[in-house]
Design an enzyme around this catalytic site. Structure first.
Site, PDB file in Angstrom:
ATOM      1  N   HIS A 164       0.820  -1.219   0.000  1.00  0.00           N
ATOM      2  CA  HIS A 164       0.000   0.000   0.000  1.00  0.00           C
ATOM      3  C   HIS A 164       0.853   1.268   0.000  1.00  0.00           C
ATOM      4  O   HIS A 164       0.396   2.338  -0.409  1.00  0.00           O
ATOM      5  CB  HIS A 164      -0.916  -0.019   1.227  1.00  0.00           C
ATOM      6  CG  HIS A 164      -2.166   0.791   1.102  1.00  0.00           C
ATOM      7  ND1 HIS A 164      -2.235   1.964   0.379  1.00  0.00           N
ATOM      8  CD2 HIS A 164      -3.413   0.618   1.635  1.00  0.00           C
ATOM      9  CE1 HIS A 164      -3.466   2.473   0.468  1.00  0.00           C
ATOM     10  NE2 HIS A 164      -4.186   1.666   1.220  1.00  0.00           N
ATOM     11  N   ASP A 381      -9.969  -6.243 -17.557  1.00  0.00           N
ATOM     12  CA  ASP A 381     -10.100  -7.190 -18.668  1.00  0.00           C
ATOM     13  C   ASP A 381      -8.762  -7.329 -19.406  1.00  0.00           C
ATOM     14  O   ASP A 381      -8.319  -6.414 -20.089  1.00  0.00           O
ATOM     15  CB  ASP A 381     -11.200  -6.707 -19.622  1.00  0.00           C
ATOM     16  CG  ASP A 381     -11.414  -7.636 -20.807  1.00  0.00           C
ATOM     17  OD1 ASP A 381     -10.721  -8.661 -20.904  1.00  0.00           O
ATOM     18  OD2 ASP A 381     -12.279  -7.313 -21.643  1.00  0.00           O
TER      19      ASP A 381
END
Length: 433
Positions: A164, A381
């Protein structure tokens, strides 16, 4: 949790040796600056994306993703480096181009065995992520790892573990989008702006706020023992638009507040219910921390395509007695006031506060809410269609709750873990009546 154990027993995953993926084009070496906003959140975020079988064969999916990763790392090259400490003992990236560990794996079952992955199940989902075992500190863990697991049905799962300190939700999504665009042979929609130097501390530092997010709280409610003595259980709770509308109505019924957002209503409601479930004493101080995106707070705004953490922690602080005995409007107002406080000067002050104190936010008697409801992780995708579902391998801290989009009619999923007896109470308290 019995179901998770059953899944763990019937799913076996064979991993091949990790391949270190380096940027395709030679990039800068030396050291990469991490700002003070990055220093406080050096935890590993694990996300998992499931792709159903499609007309496109998935046999070569690992090769396609690995080659695309090498190309995209040329734009996000610090991810191929390693964390170290600077002379002033802050986290910094050594740009060694050592590479991102990438694992190809095969499962001995169909993907349907996974069931619903929106609830963290570390024993099972951990098999779909490449983790470094035996690391003595965060410095020994790569900034990014990836694993592609192919299933017998022709579907596959991508598991990503990222530190993070390198990205907040928006820039993590920017990186993943760039990776997918590269895999599909497209040019990048958004260029990565990786220079974080505009977020350096001021000289001399100027602290204009109290910054209660860093304040240490005494645990007078014996919660530490509760967490040690009981197993953690994770649950998810769905809030559809009708439930959220009811919550807002409850929050506004006494006339103290005139309106509130869905996030504010949910965060306030969760904070109260969790504090009750943990049986906090009336005079126990408690905090709610949540990330506020600071990109638009700056004048001029933060650079477009910022690769890093553009968030700051907002803080609400009161006693558990005030929180649970007063109407919901009290908690909602606390959240609204803390959001209003986040300005460019507040963010600069938080940066300077760390510069002077090196303090990290204390999580005792604290709930830390992270919202991904505006992040389109379900649209990633690589050429095999969008993921059928996505989830977290585990939550990074026991105090963290996560808000996720479900993809259906603005319904929000609230995800958190609690000791087993507290979760039993929480499940009752979280009902919207």
């Amino acid at each position: 949790m019995g179901e998770a154990c059953e899944i763990e027993a019937i799913m076996s995953v064979k991993r091949f040796d990790p391949i270190l993926v380096c940027p395709e084009i030679k990039t800068d070496d030396g050291y990469y600056f991490l700002c003070n906003l990055d220093q406080n959140i050096a935890v590993i975020m694990q996300t998992v994306y499931c792709y159903e079988p499609s007309d496109k064969d998935s046999k070569n999916v690992a090769d396609v993703l690995r080659q695309a990763l090498a190309r995209v790392l040329s734009h996000f090259y610090p991810l191929a480096g390693r964390l170290t400490l600077s002379p002033d003992m802050k986290l910094i990236v050594r740009c060694t181009n050592e590479g991102v560990p990438f694992v190809d794996a095969v499962a001995d079952c169909k993907m349907e065995v996974l069931g619903d992955i929106t609830v963290p199940d570390p024993p099972t989902l951990g098999k779909l992520l490449h983790t470094i075992h035996g690391a003595k500190s965060i410095l020994e863990i790569p900034l990014l790892t990836a694993q592609v697991t192919r299933f017998k049905c022709g579907g596959f799962v991508l598991g990503v573990a990222m530190n993070h300190c390198m990205t907040d939700g928006l820039s993590a999504l920017q990186f993943l989008d760039a990776w997918t665009e590269t895999a599909r042979g497209m040019s990048l929609t958004t260029s990565a702006y990786i220079d974080r130097s505009f977020l350096r501390a001021r000289q001399p530092p100027c602290i204009n706020y109290s910054h209660n997010e860093f304040m240490e709280i005494s645990d007078i409610s014996n919660m530490t023992n509760l967490y040690q003595e009981e197993p953690m259980v994770y649950r998810s709770f769905e809030f559809d638009p009708e439930k959220i509308a009811k919550l807002k109505k409850i929050a506004m019924e006494d006339g103290v507040i005139k309106s509130c957002t869905s996030f504010v209503a949910l965060a306030a409601f969760l904070w109260r219910a969790r504090s009750k479930a943990l049986k906090m004493k009336s005079n126990q101080q408690t905090k709610l921390l949540f990330a506020v995106d600071g990109r638009s707070k700056f004048d001029p705004p933060m650079p477009k395509g910022l690769f890093g953490n553009g968030i700051v922690l907002a803080c609400c602080l009161c006693t558990a007695g005030e929180l649970v005995e007063k109407p919901l409007s009290f908690a909602v107002e606390q959240v609204q006031n803390s959001i209003k406080m986040v300005t460019e000067d507040f963010i600069r002050s938080a940066i300077d506060y760390f510069e002077v104190t090196r303090a990290r936010p204390s999580l005792t008697a604290t709930l830390l809410v992270t919202s991904w409801t505006r992040l389109s992780f379900n649209s990633i995708d690589f050429g095999w269609g969008k993921p059928s579902q996505s989830g977290c391998g585990t939550l990074p801290e026991r105090e963290v709750a996560l808000f996720l989009p479900t993809g259906k009619d603005k319904t929000t999923t609230m995800l958190l873990g609690l000791p087993v007896t507290a979760m039993k109470s929480f499940q009752e308290l979280i009902q919207v009546k």
